[in-house]
Enzyme design. Structure first.
Site, mmCIF file in Angstrom:
data_model
loop_
_atom_site.group_PDB
_atom_site.id
_atom_site.type_symbol
_atom_site.label_atom_id
_atom_site.label_comp_id
_atom_site.label_asym_id
_atom_site.label_seq_id
_atom_site.Cartn_x
_atom_site.Cartn_y
_atom_site.Cartn_z
ATOM 1 N N GLU A 197 34.701 19.348 5.037
ATOM 2 C CA GLU A 197 34.025 18.463 5.990
ATOM 3 C C GLU A 197 33.652 17.130 5.357
ATOM 4 O O GLU A 197 33.761 16.081 5.983
ATOM 5 C CB GLU A 197 32.783 19.151 6.566
ATOM 6 C CG GLU A 197 33.082 20.363 7.438
ATOM 7 C CD GLU A 197 33.935 20.029 8.658
ATOM 8 O OE1 GLU A 197 34.052 18.850 9.012
ATOM 9 O OE2 GLU A 197 34.494 20.972 9.248
ATOM 10 N N ASP A 227 32.056 15.147 16.745
ATOM 11 C CA ASP A 227 32.715 14.126 15.936
ATOM 12 C C ASP A 227 33.387 13.129 16.878
ATOM 13 O O ASP A 227 33.221 13.204 18.100
ATOM 14 C CB ASP A 227 33.736 14.775 14.988
ATOM 15 C CG ASP A 227 34.975 15.227 15.738
ATOM 16 O OD1 ASP A 227 34.865 15.537 16.939
ATOM 17 O OD2 ASP A 227 36.060 15.258 15.136
ATOM 18 N N TYR A 247 26.802 15.427 12.126
ATOM 19 C CA TYR A 247 28.076 16.107 12.358
ATOM 20 C C TYR A 247 28.292 17.226 11.335
ATOM 21 O O TYR A 247 28.534 18.379 11.686
ATOM 22 C CB TYR A 247 29.261 15.136 12.315
ATOM 23 C CG TYR A 247 30.542 15.899 12.121
ATOM 24 C CD1 TYR A 247 31.097 16.608 13.173
ATOM 25 C CD2 TYR A 247 31.134 16.004 10.862
ATOM 26 C CE1 TYR A 247 32.229 17.387 12.993
ATOM 27 C CE2 TYR A 247 32.268 16.780 10.673
ATOM 28 C CZ TYR A 247 32.804 17.470 11.735
ATOM 29 O OH TYR A 247 33.910 18.258 11.543
#
Length: 291
Positions: free
Chosen positions: A35, A136, A118
């Site tokens: 991520e 996102d 996020y």
DNA sequence: GAACCGTGGAT
DNA sequence: TATCCAAGGTT
């Protein structure tokens, strides 16, 4: 109006890319690393580096023991190298304060460096199956079109964006995370920014944008970031020199990468302030923590 | 909220 | 060639 879960999840089951951080054997640490790397960097460039990182540092404590310079070198040219420094710091905090286990709780994740609205929810959802909205840029665009009937998402607002997705997120915890992953995948593969492939869309019939005749985006123009000639470019050039040498370099070596001396000085200084560059006792420059 | 923070592929 | 855009976060 929402995005039908059955249609979306069936499409996802058939179409989803086989990405390593989606595999069942991938650890929460692997998800977190992915991520961070994927923040503003395309999948194709992340994948090989991600494999190197997980093989080299299978646990947060493994990375915490590496120097900042090693981590920056391994980060290579993924861009925004402050992400690497923050991930290194997050690894240290996880090793020190969380028993070497990536937290599953959104607020605990938010307290770690480099983890924002996020990434915290992406880790909670994708690594631990928690039911929380994951928003996102892809999700924002899909929701703007399929739900609101707009050509594209307007300016981001974390509070409003999270509420938008919370409103359409399936209630069952067991499907919520897959639903979020599927929304993101739809935005990445079909409901793309430039040329959406509506003919391939699993929710075409229900899409508010399609039903409205696919009107053009009507919101405020999005600010496009320049790159050529900016400090961002110069910092990148300076750092590139240091990544490519194992020994500290004299300033003359840095002076040749950019003609504007004032800008060079400013950028070198900001890199020192950011902790991306270190000065050695004899006045040379290097990546941090290696000398 | 706006500006800033890298890099490279696609169009 | 220039612009767009890519799983954002921090200040």
């Amino acid at each position: 109006m929402s995005v039908d879960a059955d249609l979306l999840l069936d499409w996802f089951a058939d179409t989803a890319r086989d990405l390593p951080w989606r595999r069942p054997e991938c650890t929460a640490w692997g998800v977190l690393v992915s991520e961070i790397m994927l923040q503003q960097t395309p999948v194709a460039r992340v994948e090989p580096i991600w494999h190197e990182w997980l093989a080299r540092w299978p646990l947060p404590s493994d990375m915490a023991r590496a120097s900042q310079g090693e981590v920056l070198r391994a980060w290579g040219k993924l861009g925004y190298p402050r992400r690497a420094l923050r991930l290194h710091a997050a690894a240290g905090a996880i090793a020190e304060h969380h028993g070497d286990v990536v937290p599953a709780d959104v607020d605990t994740l938010l307290a770690l460096p480099g983890i924002g609205a996020y990434t915290a929810r992406a880790v909670a959802a994708f690594a631990y199956g928690r039911r929380c909205p994951v928003v996102d840029t892809n999700v924002r665009r899909v929701v703007a079109r399929a739900v609101h009937g707009a050509g594209d998402a307007g300016p981001p607002s974390t509070t409003r964006d999270l509420a938008d997705v919370e409103a359409i997120l399936p209630a069952e915890q067991s499907v919520a995370a897959r639903y979020s992953a599927a929304l993101m995948e739809l935005g990445a593969l079909v409901c793309t920014a430039r040329s959406p492939r509506c003919a391939d869309c699993p929710v075409f019939a229900d899409c508010a944008w399609q039903r409205a005749g696919r009107p053009a985006y009507a919101g405020p123009a999005k600010a496009v970031q320049r790159f050529a000639g900016t400090d961002r470019q110069v910092r990148g050039l300076l750092l590139d020199v240091l990544r490519d040498t194992s020994e500290p370099v004299f300033k003359a070596k840095l002076d040749i990468v950019w003609p504007d001396g004032g800008q060079r000085e400013r950028c070198l200084h900001s890199l020192l302030v950011d902790g991306l560059v270190e000065q050695t006792g004899d006045g040379r420059f290097a990546l941090p923590g290696e000398h």
